[in-house]
Design a protein around this motif. Structure first.
Motif, PDB file in Angstrom:
ATOM      1  N   ALA A 216       6.607 -14.911  27.340  1.00 44.97           N
ATOM      2  CA  ALA A 216       6.929 -15.559  28.612  1.00 44.97           C
ATOM      3  C   ALA A 216       7.443 -14.554  29.633  1.00 44.97           C
ATOM      4  O   ALA A 216       7.171 -14.672  30.837  1.00 44.97           O
ATOM      5  N   ALA A 217       8.174 -13.531  29.170  1.00 45.48           N
ATOM      6  CA  ALA A 217       8.682 -12.510  30.083  1.00 45.48           C
ATOM      7  C   ALA A 217       7.564 -11.611  30.588  1.00 45.48           C
ATOM      8  O   ALA A 217       7.550 -11.219  31.760  1.00 45.48           O
ATOM      9  N   ALA A 218       6.620 -11.285  29.694  1.00 45.29           N
ATOM     10  CA  ALA A 218       5.521 -10.403  30.089  1.00 45.29           C
ATOM     11  C   ALA A 218       4.524 -11.097  30.991  1.00 45.29           C
ATOM     12  O   ALA A 218       3.962 -10.482  31.907  1.00 45.29           O
ATOM     13  N   GLN A 219       4.289 -12.374  30.746  1.00 51.05           N
ATOM     14  CA  GLN A 219       3.338 -13.139  31.545  1.00 51.05           C
ATOM     15  C   GLN A 219       3.902 -14.535  31.778  1.00 51.05           C
ATOM     16  O   GLN A 219       3.663 -15.440  30.988  1.00 51.05           O
ATOM     17  N   PRO A 220       4.663 -14.709  32.866  1.00 51.18           N
ATOM     18  CA  PRO A 220       5.270 -16.014  33.131  1.00 51.18           C
ATOM     19  C   PRO A 220       4.220 -17.119  33.178  1.00 51.18           C
ATOM     20  O   PRO A 220       3.164 -16.946  33.795  1.00 51.18           O
ATOM     21  N   PRO A 221       4.455 -18.227  32.496  1.00 54.48           N
ATOM     22  CA  PRO A 221       3.453 -19.310  32.455  1.00 54.48           C
ATOM     23  C   PRO A 221       3.242 -19.944  33.817  1.00 54.48           C
ATOM     24  O   PRO A 221       4.185 -20.142  34.586  1.00 54.48           O
ATOM     25  N   SER A 222       1.998 -20.235  34.116  1.00 57.22           N
ATOM     26  CA  SER A 222       1.644 -20.907  35.372  1.00 57.22           C
ATOM     27  C   SER A 222       0.565 -21.935  35.070  1.00 57.22           C
ATOM     28  O   SER A 222      -0.539 -21.883  35.610  1.00 57.22           O
ATOM     29  N   ALA A 223       0.877 -22.848  34.172  1.00 61.30           N
ATOM     30  CA  ALA A 223      -0.099 -23.811  33.686  1.00 61.30           C
ATOM     31  C   ALA A 223      -0.068 -25.093  34.506  1.00 61.30           C
ATOM     32  O   ALA A 223       0.952 -25.460  35.107  1.00 61.30           O
ATOM     33  N   SER A 224      -1.197 -25.781  34.508  1.00 58.98           N
ATOM     34  CA  SER A 224      -1.304 -27.082  35.157  1.00 58.98           C
ATOM     35  C   SER A 224      -0.774 -28.153  34.203  1.00 58.98           C
ATOM     36  O   SER A 224      -0.564 -27.896  33.017  1.00 58.98           O
ATOM     37  N   PRO A 225      -0.571 -29.383  34.690  1.00 57.06           N
ATOM     38  CA  PRO A 225      -0.131 -30.460  33.798  1.00 57.06           C
ATOM     39  C   PRO A 225      -1.075 -30.670  32.614  1.00 57.06           C
ATOM     40  O   PRO A 225      -0.615 -30.928  31.496  1.00 57.06           O
ATOM     41  N   ALA A 226      -2.384 -30.567  32.849  1.00 54.88           N
ATOM     42  CA  ALA A 226      -3.342 -30.741  31.758  1.00 54.88           C
ATOM     43  C   ALA A 226      -3.194 -29.636  30.718  1.00 54.88           C
ATOM     44  O   ALA A 226      -3.298 -29.889  29.505  1.00 54.88           O
ATOM     45  N   GLN A 227      -2.947 -28.424  31.172  1.00 55.55           N
ATOM     46  CA  GLN A 227      -2.771 -27.308  30.235  1.00 55.55           C
ATOM     47  C   GLN A 227      -1.478 -27.426  29.447  1.00 55.55           C
ATOM     48  O   GLN A 227      -1.437 -27.109  28.258  1.00 55.55           O
ATOM     49  N   TRP A 228      -0.420 -27.909  30.082  1.00 53.36           N
ATOM     50  CA  TRP A 228       0.824 -28.159  29.361  1.00 53.36           C
ATOM     51  C   TRP A 228       0.655 -29.292  28.363  1.00 53.36           C
ATOM     52  O   TRP A 228       1.238 -29.266  27.259  1.00 53.36           O
ATOM     53  N   ALA A 229      -0.130 -30.313  28.733  1.00 51.93           N
ATOM     54  CA  ALA A 229      -0.387 -31.423  27.808  1.00 51.93           C
ATOM     55  C   ALA A 229      -1.159 -30.933  26.580  1.00 51.93           C
ATOM     56  O   ALA A 229      -0.882 -31.363  25.452  1.00 51.93           O
ATOM     57  N   ALA A 230      -2.115 -30.035  26.808  1.00 53.80           N
ATOM     58  CA  ALA A 230      -2.850 -29.458  25.677  1.00 53.80           C
ATOM     59  C   ALA A 230      -1.914 -28.661  24.777  1.00 53.80           C
ATOM     60  O   ALA A 230      -1.995 -28.739  23.539  1.00 53.80           O
ATOM     61  N   PHE A 231      -1.017 -27.896  25.386  1.00 57.74           N
ATOM     62  CA  PHE A 231      -0.037 -27.135  24.609  1.00 57.74           C
ATOM     63  C   PHE A 231       0.860 -28.076  23.800  1.00 57.74           C
ATOM     64  O   PHE A 231       1.188 -27.801  22.636  1.00 57.74           O
ATOM     65  N   ALA A 232       1.271 -29.192  24.416  1.00 57.91           N
ATOM     66  CA  ALA A 232       2.122 -30.155  23.718  1.00 57.91           C
ATOM     67  C   ALA A 232       1.413 -30.731  22.501  1.00 57.91           C
ATOM     68  O   ALA A 232       2.026 -30.910  21.437  1.00 57.91           O
ATOM     69  N   TYR A 233       0.127 -31.008  22.631  1.00 55.26           N
ATOM     70  CA  TYR A 233      -0.628 -31.521  21.478  1.00 55.26           C
ATOM     71  C   TYR A 233      -0.675 -30.478  20.374  1.00 55.26           C
ATOM     72  O   TYR A 233      -0.487 -30.803  19.194  1.00 55.26           O
ATOM     73  N   LEU A 234      -0.935 -29.226  20.744  1.00 61.81           N
ATOM     74  CA  LEU A 234      -0.991 -28.156  19.751  1.00 61.81           C
ATOM     75  C   LEU A 234       0.328 -28.023  19.009  1.00 61.81           C
ATOM     76  O   LEU A 234       0.351 -27.761  17.799  1.00 61.81           O
ATOM     77  N   ALA A 235       1.439 -28.189  19.726  1.00 59.35           N
ATOM     78  CA  ALA A 235       2.754 -28.028  19.114  1.00 59.35           C
ATOM     79  C   ALA A 235       3.137 -29.213  18.242  1.00 59.35           C
ATOM     80  O   ALA A 235       3.614 -29.043  17.112  1.00 59.35           O
ATOM     81  N   VAL A 236       2.942 -30.428  18.747  1.00 55.74           N
ATOM     82  CA  VAL A 236       3.435 -31.623  18.061  1.00 55.74           C
ATOM     83  C   VAL A 236       2.473 -32.114  16.978  1.00 55.74           C
ATOM     84  O   VAL A 236       2.895 -32.473  15.874  1.00 55.74           O
TER      85      VAL A 236
END
Length: 307
Positions: A216-236
């Motif tokens: 996160a420090a090297a490349q600050p996240p700049s994701a859209s809501p859809a991309q964050w939702a995809a990340f949430a699915y991957l995590a949960v």
């Protein structure tokens, strides 16, 4: 006059109720995992691969720690912790990070190659790790199903000539997941299905947290809501809830046969990729999908020889 010499012939079912339960739980896990490749492809458009691979493990570890605390689970003994580290290295660290990097360079259809090779790799790891010895027919069907799945995935991604350097990462991911699945299936019989992935996540949490902060420090996240939702699915789901069903299926076993359910995963992954990402679906999807499903069904129906 009655013929008392006649005997009633009883035919045993091809699949025992126990094996059917293992297959059912395994299939539920595979359905959950089938969204992993398309959603990873979505997430890498706005998040760094390292952040996706490590961050999803950190989120899942928080959920796992909460579940373990609420149910008052005891710490596993040292001999179990060493095996949990093997599971964590395979399915918590290796597979997510390697596939995240690979899917920055290849489409989701190409990434389905990982899933196509994984059942055969898991079955091989199970045979090497355990005393399970499926009959020759099982291996013949496994090879046939794997070839069908690989051919299907390659055709969807443009043919053999379109192989990319990312395939080395995908092959590494297959090896990591196969070892983690086989060892996790054995541990699930000893410590419980969901406890296995929960302890593996907690064990891997400290190094994954460090990697997530650095990413996160090297490349600050700049994701859209859809991309964050995809990340949430991957995590949960992909990293936590899906393993509840998958490891339960492997725990019921037999591991080598339940693992063949994954032959259907590339079909589902490419269907989701078509619906979510707009990737083309041709006649090869129907033909290849039917071939893979038939091979998976035949593999799980092959009986193991009596021990």
């Amino acid at each position: 006059m009655r013929n008392h010499s006649s005997a009633t012939v009883q035919v045993r079912p091809v699949i025992s109720p126990r094996t059917s339960a293992g297959i059912g739980w395994g299939l539920l896990g595979v359905v959950a995992f089938s969204f992993t490749v398309p959603f990873t492809r979505v997430a890498v458009a706005g998040l760094s691969p390292l952040l996706i691979g490590s961050g999803r493990a950190v989120v899942a570890a928080v959920l796992a720690a909460a579940a373990l605390a609420l149910t008052r689970q005891r710490l596993p003994p040292p001999r179990i912790r060493a095996r949990l580290a093997l599971v964590a290295g395979g399915v918590v660290v290796g597979f997510p990070i390697l596939t995240s990097y690979a899917l920055t360079a290849v489409p989701a259809g190409h990434g389905a190659v990982v899933i196509a090779l994984l059942p055969a790799a898991t079955a091989t790891a199970a045979v090497l790790r355990t005393r399970e010895r499926p009959p020759a027919a099982f291996w013949a069907i496994t090879v046939l199903g794997s070839l069908a799945a690989v051919t299907f995935a390659f055709l969807q991604s443009g043919g053999i000539g379109h192989l990319h350097w990312a395939d080395l990462l995908l092959l590494g991911a297959v090896g990591c997941a196969a070892v983690g699945y086989a060892e996790g299936g054995l541990l699930a019989r000893e410590v419980g299905p969901w406890q296995t992935i929960a302890w593996a996540l907690v064990l891997a949490a400290p190094p994954m947290l460090v990697l997530a902060v650095l990413a996160a420090a090297a490349q600050p996240p700049s994701a859209s809501p859809a991309q964050w939702a995809a990340f949430a699915y991957l995590a949960v789901v992909s990293m936590f809830l899906g393993f509840f069903a998958w490891y339960r299926g492997l725990a019921i076993g037999p591991i080598a046969q339940v693992s063949q359910i994954q032959l259907t995963q590339p079909v589902m992954s490419i269907v989701w990729a078509a619906l979510l990402l707009g990737e083309a679906v041709t006649w090869t999807t129907i033909t290849g999908g039917l071939a893979i499903i038939l091979c998976a069904g035949a593999a799980v129906r092959v009986r193991r020889p009596a021990s």
